[in-house]
Scaffold this active site. Structure first.
Site, PDB file in Angstrom:
ATOM      1  N   LYS A  89      37.277  63.028  47.050  1.00  0.00           N
ATOM      2  CA  LYS A  89      37.770  62.021  46.086  1.00  0.00           C
ATOM      3  C   LYS A  89      37.958  62.902  44.422  1.00  0.00           C
ATOM      4  O   LYS A  89      36.346  63.890  44.807  1.00  0.00           O
ATOM      5  CB  LYS A  89      37.146  61.226  45.332  1.00  0.00           C
ATOM      6  CG  LYS A  89      37.765  60.227  46.147  1.00  0.00           C
ATOM      7  CD  LYS A  89      36.607  58.662  46.069  1.00  0.00           C
ATOM      8  CE  LYS A  89      37.764  57.249  47.219  1.00  0.00           C
ATOM      9  NZ  LYS A  89      38.719  56.943  47.308  1.00  0.00           N
ATOM     10  N   GLY A 161      34.536  48.782  47.444  1.00  0.00           N
ATOM     11  CA  GLY A 161      33.405  48.295  47.046  1.00  0.00           C
ATOM     12  C   GLY A 161      32.786  47.031  47.021  1.00  0.00           C
ATOM     13  O   GLY A 161      32.098  46.612  46.567  1.00  0.00           O
ATOM     14  N   ARG A 173      50.716  43.050  48.973  1.00  0.00           N
ATOM     15  CA  ARG A 173      52.210  42.309  48.367  1.00  0.00           C
ATOM     16  C   ARG A 173      53.195  42.240  47.681  1.00  0.00           C
ATOM     17  O   ARG A 173      54.165  42.253  47.399  1.00  0.00           O
ATOM     18  CB  ARG A 173      51.254  40.779  48.810  1.00  0.00           C
ATOM     19  CG  ARG A 173      51.548  40.068  50.193  1.00  0.00           C
ATOM     20  CD  ARG A 173      50.878  39.279  49.669  1.00  0.00           C
ATOM     21  NE  ARG A 173      50.634  37.978  50.762  1.00  0.00           N
ATOM     22  CZ  ARG A 173      51.771  37.792  52.179  1.00  0.00           C
ATOM     23  NH1 ARG A 173      53.077  37.769  52.152  1.00  0.00           N
ATOM     24  NH2 ARG A 173      51.385  36.747  52.888  1.00  0.00           N
ATOM     25  N   GLY A 222      38.229  47.290  50.127  1.00  0.00           N
ATOM     26  CA  GLY A 222      38.453  45.685  50.537  1.00  0.00           C
ATOM     27  C   GLY A 222      37.711  45.513  52.038  1.00  0.00           C
ATOM     28  O   GLY A 222      37.374  44.278  52.389  1.00  0.00           O
TER      29      GLY A 222
END
Lengths: 302, 197
Positions: A89, A161, A173, A222
């Site tokens: 990252k 996280g 979605r 998540g």
């Protein structure tokens, strides 16, 4: 497919090889790791790639402070330890961190909202790099702006996280619904759509015609259980990133392998049920609804 | 064979969609294969690009490695690209500890033979068996064929040496990704082989 002219001599960093690596990761699980030992566990469990970072998002959240690109020595040790692709990252807009990561030989850079942004106006000009980039997005317009800047892969952001999959669900979605809406529009409606999406008309038209992003779409933020991963796949993701969910759980080896199985057989509840057995404790998690707005990472990036 | 050939694509992980698109365009009937039962009634099989270590693990976890070895040994035509070439090779030069292949192609293949992603490249490649024009080939963290046994034939090599495509009866192993660059002649050759079989 992409605008790169056909090279007559061997050429690195073309659109085809950048987007192509993401194609090869489809149907797979990319796992956050902070040490070479974790990277090995991830590879042995069937990760399709690992994401090297200094702290997993759950710890970044708990410890606070500015979070940055990882230590080059740590990235080197992970590259030496595993043979699968290694991602790392960089902060949003921090093109020098990206230059360093390319120099270290990582296989993909994640310009990530999980780290502290380095520029609140500009993202990295990713076209300038040989190494491909993946970027987060919460909606179609954001995804198309990142692709315009050169992202070769998109991941829906979710809320990293937390172990709470609700934001990941919302973002995947949103992106897939907006693609379907675009595909249903008449050609003369696409000009307004491009304006509203704040994305180039040519790219908007391409998505409307093909009914898909021109790059691979993973989901992140998540995902903590085999069921979470399978749900993301059923909602149209090409694969999943799992961050804190593995190494913040009771039994990382087994949970990682179970998430890999559930991702491949995401449409087979018997396999997902079997994979969900005996995994021990999942990461504790935080409900996104309890997070005050300034602590929501998904709102970083624009 | 008068009806469309039925070609399976091993769909445990990887660029399944790209192969499906090319095969469908060429008139084949595509079947996605994840379980042993799905190998029944196939005229040919594609092992796609992807991560060979992951496909190997999943194939064993879900009991399809043995059946796959059996159908390949039984003469089912197979096309493998990149990870698919690795899985089709009898010998692996640098797999991870415990990595296995399905085998069939009498060759030794080295994973990541060109280095990491920043070394991945696109080039024009001459493939005499396919004739002109040249192939536009994308090598993505690609393997290379280090050594080829007597029963296999090289189809293409890079100018500096390594063999990057080889054939042995109905088995076709390719280190790059024709399915990613709009190149259909390898898949056509594979379908022709199936029709002739």
């Amino acid at each position: 497919m992409n605008s790169t002219p056909t090279p007559s001599t061997p050429t690195t960093g073309t659109g085809t090889v950048k987007r192509g690596l993401a194609d090869m990761l489809k149907g797979g699980v990319i796992m956050d790791v902070v040490t070479a030992e974790q990277a090995k566990i991830a590879e042995d469990a069937g990760a399709v790639a690992v994401m090297a970072l200094e702290r997993v998002p759950a710890d970044i959240r708990a410890q606070g402070g500015v979070s940055r690109m990882s230590d080059p020595d740590m990235i080197d040790s992970i590259i030496e330890t595993v043979s699968i692709p290694v991602m790392a990252k960089a902060r949003i807009g921090h093109f020098v961190e990206a230059q360093i990561l390319q120099e270290l030989g990582v296989d993909y850079i994640d310009e990530s909202e999980v780290l502290s942004p380095a520029d609140y106006v500009h993202h990295i000009d990713k076209q300038r790099f040989t190494v491909p980039f993946v970027c987060g997005a919460t909606n179609l317009g954001e995804a198309l702006r990142r692709i315009t800047e050169g992202a070769a892969m998109i991941r829906s952001k979710g809320e990293a996280g937390t172990g709470d999959v609700s934001e990941a669900t919302k973002h995947i979605r949103t992106i897939t619904a907006q693609i379907r809406e675009l595909a249903a529009k008449s050609e003369d409606e696409l000009y307004l759509a491009a304006k509203e999406l704040q994305a180039p008309y040519s790219l908007v038209k391409e998505v409307a015609e093909t009914g898909a992003l021109p790059v691979v779409l993973f989901t992140a933020g998540g995902v903590a259980t085999p069921a979470d991963a399978a749900m993301m796949m059923q909602l149209g993701a090409d694969g999943v990133f799992v961050g804190s969910g593995i190494f913040k759980s009771g039994n990382p080896e087994q949970r990682a392998a179970a998430i890999v199985k559930a991702t491949t057989f995401h449409d087979d509840p018997s396999v997902i049920a079997e994979a969900s057995r005996g995994l021990g404790e999942a990461m504790v998690g935080i409900n996104v609804a309890d997070l005050p707005a300034p602590h929501r990472l998904a709102e970083r990036g624009w | 064979m008068t009806t469309a050939p039925r070609v399976g694509i091993l769909s445990l992980q990887g660029d399944v969609r790209e192969h499906a698109r090319v095969l469908t365009e060429l008139g084949a009937q595509v079947a996605l294969v994840r379980r042993p039962g799905e190998l029944v009634g196939l005229d040919g099989l594609v092992l796609p690009g992807g991560e060979s270590t992951v496909i190997d693990k999943l194939s064993r976890a879900f009991g399809i490695q043995g059946p796959l070895r059996d159908v390949i040994a039984g003469g089912l035509p197979v096309l493998g690209t990149c990870a698919g070439l690795i899985l089709l090779a009898n010998r692996l030069a640098d797999g991870i500890a415990g990595q296995e292949t399905f085998g069939g192609l009498d060759a030794t293949v080295r994973r990541n033979a060109f280095g990491g992603q920043v070394e991945s490249f696109e080039t024009e490649l001459e493939v005499p068996a396919l004739g002109p024009p040249t192939i536009r080939a994308a090598f993505i963290r690609a393997p290379a064929i280090e050594e080829l046994g007597p029963s296999a034939t090289a189809l293409a090599s890079l100018p500096d040496g390594p063999v990057v495509a080889a054939e042995q009866d109905g088995l076709l192993g390719i280190a790059f990704h024709p399915e990613s660059t709009g190149e259909t002649r390898f898949h056509q050759r594979f379908l022709d082989r199936i029709r002739g079989a």
